[in-house]
Scaffold this motif. Structure first.
Motif: not given
Length: 192
Positions: A164-172, A175-186
């Motif tokens: 959740n980007l706002p948890d890390f101080g992202a204030n841009f 829209g609400p759907a774009a507050e979450t970034v999904y990470l896929d790690l290999v």
């Protein structure tokens, strides 16, 4: 005399049996491009922008017999963000978004590895992103481990998580759907 020798031998065997098994140390294979940090984020509620971070380094320790002793550290160069669109990437690097001049790196340091059995685990740790440190959990799956053709030994894992980007101080505001970034790690590591 024989009794003393027997007790000494038993004491020595007990000491070795009680010695904890040490986890093997690995370097994440970014040189051979056998590891990746990929992301996706909502775009206007109709699709996703996808990309990756091209530059990162890391290490991990892992022992199948003692998975709780596992440790992971990863450092990501934030300017290496790559969404396959140069103009967008320049904008995302700017102080409108990630502000990579001010926050050049993101860093993850594990705090616990909760073994769930069958190669699955919850990797817990602290992520520092944009100057904010927050605890996160990454569900991981062991892919495998074994000898490689060049005389080395490798182990590999995958993981996915959502931030959740706002948890890390992202204030841009995208829209609400774009507050979450999904990470896929290999992650594939080469044993040191």
């Amino acid at each position: 005399m024989k009794l003393k020798s027997a007790f000494a031998g038993l004491a020595l065997a007990t000491a070795f049996a009680a010695t904890p098994v040490m986890a093997a140390d690995y370097v994440i294979d970014t040189e051979g491009a056998h590891a990746s940090i990929n992301f996706k984020i909502d775009h206007l509620g109709v699709s996703y922008v996808v990309g990756r971070f091209n530059e990162f380094t890391g290490t991990f320790s892992y022992d199948e017999k003692n998975p709780a002793a596992s440790k992971v550290e990863v450092t990501i160069k934030m300017a290496s963000i790559d969404s396959n669109h140069a103009e967008r990437d320049r904008h995302v690097r700017s102080n409108d978004f990630l502000d990579v001049r001010r926050y050049a790196e993101a860093r993850f340091v594990s705090t616990a590895y909760e073994d769930l059995g069958d190669g699955k685990a919850n990797l817990k740790g602290n992520l520092t992103l944009m100057g904010q440190t927050r605890p996160i959990v990454i569900p991981v799956q062991k892919v495998g481990e074994g000898q490689d053709p060049w005389g080395g030994y490798r182990a590999g894992f995958t993981g996915t998580t959502a931030l959740n980007l706002p948890d890390f101080g992202a204030n841009f505001n995208l829209g609400p759907a774009a507050e979450t970034v999904y990470l896929d790690l290999v992650v594939e590591g080469i044993r040191k």
